[in-house]
Write a protein that holds these residues in place. Sequence first.
Motif, mmCIF file in Angstrom:
data_model
loop_
_atom_site.group_PDB
_atom_site.id
_atom_site.type_symbol
_atom_site.label_atom_id
_atom_site.label_comp_id
_atom_site.label_asym_id
_atom_site.label_seq_id
_atom_site.Cartn_x
_atom_site.Cartn_y
_atom_site.Cartn_z
ATOM 1 N N ASP A 176 0.818 -1.287 0.000
ATOM 2 C CA ASP A 176 -0.219 -0.106 -0.112
ATOM 3 C C ASP A 176 0.822 1.335 -0.015
ATOM 4 O O ASP A 176 0.757 2.185 -0.704
ATOM 5 C CB ASP A 176 -0.903 -0.034 1.169
ATOM 6 N N GLU A 177 1.847 1.127 0.841
ATOM 7 C CA GLU A 177 2.858 2.430 0.958
ATOM 8 C C GLU A 177 3.553 2.618 -0.283
ATOM 9 O O GLU A 177 3.458 3.697 -0.868
ATOM 10 C CB GLU A 177 3.809 1.958 2.137
ATOM 11 N N ALA A 178 3.969 1.566 -0.660
ATOM 12 C CA ALA A 178 4.976 1.547 -2.086
ATOM 13 C C ALA A 178 4.048 2.095 -3.259
ATOM 14 O O ALA A 178 4.364 2.911 -4.087
ATOM 15 C CB ALA A 178 5.475 0.479 -2.459
ATOM 16 N N SER A 179 2.807 1.677 -3.167
ATOM 17 C CA SER A 179 1.862 1.982 -4.396
ATOM 18 C C SER A 179 1.594 3.541 -4.167
ATOM 19 O O SER A 179 1.502 4.190 -5.294
ATOM 20 C CB SER A 179 0.923 1.020 -4.044
ATOM 21 N N GLU A 180 1.106 4.024 -3.004
ATOM 22 C CA GLU A 180 1.108 5.488 -2.891
ATOM 23 C C GLU A 180 2.303 6.251 -3.415
ATOM 24 O O GLU A 180 2.061 7.369 -3.955
ATOM 25 C CB GLU A 180 0.762 5.758 -1.470
ATOM 26 N N ILE A 181 3.298 5.977 -2.923
ATOM 27 C CA ILE A 181 4.685 6.471 -3.332
ATOM 28 C C ILE A 181 4.772 6.589 -4.731
ATOM 29 O O ILE A 181 4.994 7.655 -5.499
ATOM 30 C CB ILE A 181 5.719 6.146 -2.653
ATOM 31 N N ALA A 182 4.550 5.506 -5.365
ATOM 32 C CA ALA A 182 4.660 5.495 -6.783
ATOM 33 C C ALA A 182 3.681 6.371 -7.416
ATOM 34 O O ALA A 182 4.152 6.979 -8.366
ATOM 35 C CB ALA A 182 4.296 3.822 -7.082
ATOM 36 N N LEU A 183 2.433 6.366 -6.997
ATOM 37 C CA LEU A 183 1.564 7.263 -7.652
ATOM 38 C C LEU A 183 2.060 8.675 -7.800
ATOM 39 O O LEU A 183 1.875 9.456 -8.520
ATOM 40 C CB LEU A 183 0.455 7.489 -6.993
ATOM 41 N N GLU A 184 2.780 9.247 -6.702
ATOM 42 C CA GLU A 184 3.541 10.802 -6.790
ATOM 43 C C GLU A 184 4.624 10.633 -7.793
ATOM 44 O O GLU A 184 4.788 11.974 -8.003
ATOM 45 C CB GLU A 184 4.283 10.728 -5.127
ATOM 46 N N TYR A 185 5.160 9.592 -8.218
ATOM 47 C CA TYR A 185 6.008 9.600 -9.402
ATOM 48 C C TYR A 185 5.401 9.151 -10.629
ATOM 49 O O TYR A 185 5.974 8.709 -11.537
ATOM 50 C CB TYR A 185 7.059 8.641 -9.060
ATOM 51 N N ASN A 186 4.037 9.300 -10.622
ATOM 52 C CA ASN A 186 3.182 8.928 -11.924
ATOM 53 C C ASN A 186 3.540 7.421 -12.431
ATOM 54 O O ASN A 186 3.627 7.323 -13.532
ATOM 55 C CB ASN A 186 3.436 9.856 -13.056
ATOM 56 N N CYS A 187 3.721 6.604 -11.376
ATOM 57 C CA CYS A 187 3.784 5.198 -11.775
ATOM 58 C C CYS A 187 2.598 4.736 -10.934
ATOM 59 O O CYS A 187 2.271 4.694 -9.981
ATOM 60 C CB CYS A 187 5.139 4.766 -11.091
ATOM 61 N N ILE A 188 2.289 3.271 -11.509
ATOM 62 C CA ILE A 188 1.141 2.544 -11.042
ATOM 63 C C ILE A 188 2.090 1.414 -10.511
ATOM 64 O O ILE A 188 2.439 0.544 -11.242
ATOM 65 C CB ILE A 188 0.192 2.229 -11.863
ATOM 66 N N ALA A 189 2.065 1.030 -9.124
ATOM 67 C CA ALA A 189 2.778 -0.303 -8.804
ATOM 68 C C ALA A 189 1.970 -1.411 -8.826
ATOM 69 O O ALA A 189 0.596 -1.352 -8.897
ATOM 70 C CB ALA A 189 3.103 0.072 -7.154
ATOM 71 N N GLU A 190 2.380 -2.635 -9.144
ATOM 72 C CA GLU A 190 1.743 -3.811 -9.537
ATOM 73 C C GLU A 190 2.278 -4.555 -8.376
ATOM 74 O O GLU A 190 3.356 -4.826 -8.240
ATOM 75 C CB GLU A 190 1.778 -4.399 -10.854
ATOM 76 N N GLU A 191 1.479 -5.410 -7.760
ATOM 77 C CA GLU A 191 1.690 -6.148 -6.714
ATOM 78 C C GLU A 191 2.299 -7.471 -7.330
ATOM 79 O O GLU A 191 1.645 -8.142 -8.199
ATOM 80 C CB GLU A 191 0.680 -6.562 -5.600
#
Length: 354
Positions: free
Chosen positions: A24-39
Amino acid sequence: VTALIKKLFLAGKMVNVNSELPFDEASEIALEYNCIAEEEEKVDVIEELLKEDEEDEKDMVSRPPVVCVMGHVDHGKTSLLDAIRQTKVTSGEAGGITQAIGASVVDVNGQTITFLDTPGHEAFTAMRMRGAQSTDIAILVVAADDGVMPQTIEAINHAKAAGIEIIVAINKIDKESANIERVKQELTEYELIPEDWGGSTIFCPVSAHTKEGIDNLLEMILLTADVLELKANPNRKARGIVIEAELDKGRGPVATMLVQKGTLHVGDYIAVGASHGKVRAMTNSRGERVTEALPSTPVQIQGLNTVPDAGEIFMAVDNEKEARTISETYISQGKEKLLADTKQRMSLDDLYSQ
Ligand code: GDP
Ligand code: MG
């Protein structure tokens, strides 16, 4: 990495380059960098290994019996296996049967029987217990001139604990001192009672030397297999057990594996305990190259990254990554746990707690 660490640091998180963040945390940070994290898909190795293989009855096809030969030292296990192989060598193949992989497949009037070579008498150990687990029928060899001995009793206990059908082969009947009736008498004490005495155990008098009774023994194995209605689904990913494995100088790790369900193909990715790899080449019990192996077939395979333990379960999986993840998880979870779970699931506690 530096930017991320700094960011987290400022947020009060003491992390370094090796730290893991919750998704969840990684995914939120990723969004700040215009990335979508995939689990990453997590493979629960134990779940995967032990997933109840609910098979549809309609997918099940009859498969050959897998047989092991047990008994006291010097009662003739090796000789009996040799005699069986010899009687089944057709003239064209005479001398050409290489029995190099720790298992052999014999053809009896168009039907097949798979024999596993049991390890030497020195080790009535884990390996043999595992051997039992991979087996449908145990041939209990008792020398007619020697009778029931300590390892005979051990063999009976192991086979019974594993729920394996026992066929008694009274061997060395060519000997002057042979006493078939005495062996039958002694075995009644272990609830192995011949049919003509009102019991249900098949007794086959044989001689590995003269080959007397060998054909009858093979027929009795097939008869028993018929009664057991042994079946497996060949149309699924392969699953089975390692019979033996070693490091070959030229070929790297080689493992003889018994396919128990599904079909194993060259090119399949497999996980075997702490090892994994891709099946690069497969050899059957005659030393011939094959491209696939059906249920109850022993094959020697190349392509694993390390030498797996005998008795280990192997499973074919979808891809390299899954195979690697399973073996890595296996290593990190520790064998103990996996074996404990496996044991329980396979209801072989009795066998192992002997
Ligand atoms: P294992 O330890 O159970 O594998 O026994 P082996 O196959 O090595 O046989 C032990 C000894 O018994 C060897 O000397 C064999 O030649 C002998 N033997 C095996 N089967 C027979 C048989 O049917 N008749 C006779 N007379 N000797 C046998
Ligand atoms: Mg032997």
